[in-house]
Design an enzyme around this catalytic site. Sequence first.
Site, PDB file in Angstrom:
ATOM      1  N   HIS A  27      33.982  -3.374  90.970  1.00 56.64           N
ATOM      2  CA  HIS A  27      32.910  -2.381  91.077  1.00 56.64           C
ATOM      3  C   HIS A  27      33.395  -0.993  90.637  1.00 56.64           C
ATOM      4  O   HIS A  27      33.695  -0.145  91.477  1.00 56.64           O
ATOM      5  CB  HIS A  27      32.413  -2.363  92.526  1.00 56.64           C
ATOM      6  CG  HIS A  27      31.254  -1.464  92.788  1.00 56.64           C
ATOM      7  ND1 HIS A  27      30.445  -0.961  91.793  1.00 56.64           N
ATOM      8  CD2 HIS A  27      30.758  -0.968  93.963  1.00 56.64           C
ATOM      9  CE1 HIS A  27      29.502  -0.206  92.338  1.00 56.64           C
ATOM     10  NE2 HIS A  27      29.685  -0.186  93.644  1.00 56.64           N
ATOM     11  N   CYS A  70      33.624  -8.691 100.587  1.00 54.97           N
ATOM     12  CA  CYS A  70      33.656  -7.328 100.045  1.00 54.97           C
ATOM     13  C   CYS A  70      34.097  -7.328  98.589  1.00 54.97           C
ATOM     14  O   CYS A  70      35.036  -8.027  98.218  1.00 54.97           O
ATOM     15  CB  CYS A  70      34.629  -6.465 100.850  1.00 54.97           C
ATOM     16  SG  CYS A  70      34.426  -6.573 102.656  1.00 54.97           S
ATOM     17  N   CYS A 109      26.639   4.636  93.080  1.00 50.63           N
ATOM     18  CA  CYS A 109      26.875   3.341  92.431  1.00 50.63           C
ATOM     19  C   CYS A 109      25.763   2.941  91.461  1.00 50.63           C
ATOM     20  O   CYS A 109      25.932   1.997  90.683  1.00 50.63           O
ATOM     21  CB  CYS A 109      27.029   2.244  93.482  1.00 50.63           C
ATOM     22  SG  CYS A 109      28.016   2.719  94.909  1.00 50.63           S
TER      23      CYS A 109
END
Length: 384
Positions: free
Chosen positions: A333, A206, A83
């Site tokens: 994301h 989340c 990430c």
Amino acid sequence: MAKVGIIGVGQSAFVRGYAGSIRELAFEAFSEAMQDAAIETKDVGATVICSAPEYDKQRSPAGVIAEYLGLTPQPTFYAETLCSSSSTGLKLAYAMVESGLHDSVMVIGFQKMSEITSAESQERMGRGADIQWESPFGTMMPAYYAMYASAYLNHYGAKEEDLARIRVKAATYGQINEKAVYRKGVELEQCMNADPVAKPLKVFDCCANADGASCVIVANEKKAKELGIDKPVWILGLGSASNPVNLAGRDLFNGLAVARMASKEAYAMAGISADQVDVAEVHDCFTIAEMMAYEDLGFAEPGGGPELIRAKETYKEGKIPVNVDGGLLSKGHPIGATGGSQIRTIVLQLRGEAGEMQVKDPEIGLVHNIGGVGLYGNVSILGR
């Protein structure tokens, strides 16, 4: 040391299901950055393409993307640290420019996570852990961060409501970020009553997968002047660290050691302390990740993170504004693009071009980008 600055930034909208190819997705961020810098492809000395390859159907996507964008025959490189890939790309670009290998380098981060199913995506995330000793037990990203959340809440006596307050803040700013996936506000009660994912984390704790791309163009001071760039944002400090993959090899669960080590290194290089940071982007893949970042970066003492969010000190008008673009919790994301998106936000803030999200007169900004469950950590400090 030669001065190295960011002369252009761009980002696609982050979406749940991008209809085009990865090269078209990358073009959206690339074209915005090129227009931002007002340069041509001949002005780019090299490219660093960043993604997490387990989500890519295209093998060696760097070559495909560079060709499509007209960035050949200049050299292109591929970088991957989960990430944190595109903030790793920034460090590589800085090193190549500062060393004199190239006058300018472009960093493109991308991820089209919708190319595979949610089940396949979760399985690949599990493989971010050690496939021999840990991932066979079925651990997934929410479960890992739930371990940290449980440890943090138990150790400091913080409440689940404190985590929910972080999500409420993210939604507040996600509503005004046209690039974000989620642009709806949420109330504290909604967060607290949401379905559980991995105790104590619930649905709103989340972030979600997304498709997206980001682009950052880096150049030395001489090149920036030649190109007529009148407001580069300077790279003041960079810090990086890594941690054991297996959680059994770690001794800290109330924070992320990589963030502490990387921030210490970045502050030292920049010659500043945490209280001199005016605006920050932190890696809020889960609400607990932002909470720990407050303390890992020195914005609060250990255990002091909950008070920061309760007092709204991390809101735009607060002492240390954090993720006033909605963060990963609202933006989504897209793994390889995330760090570049964070960098773009801070660059716009330091230029005074962040629109409704603008913080008042920031001079120093910080980007905290984490790969995996604290496996990799990058902290970048930028200044105007």
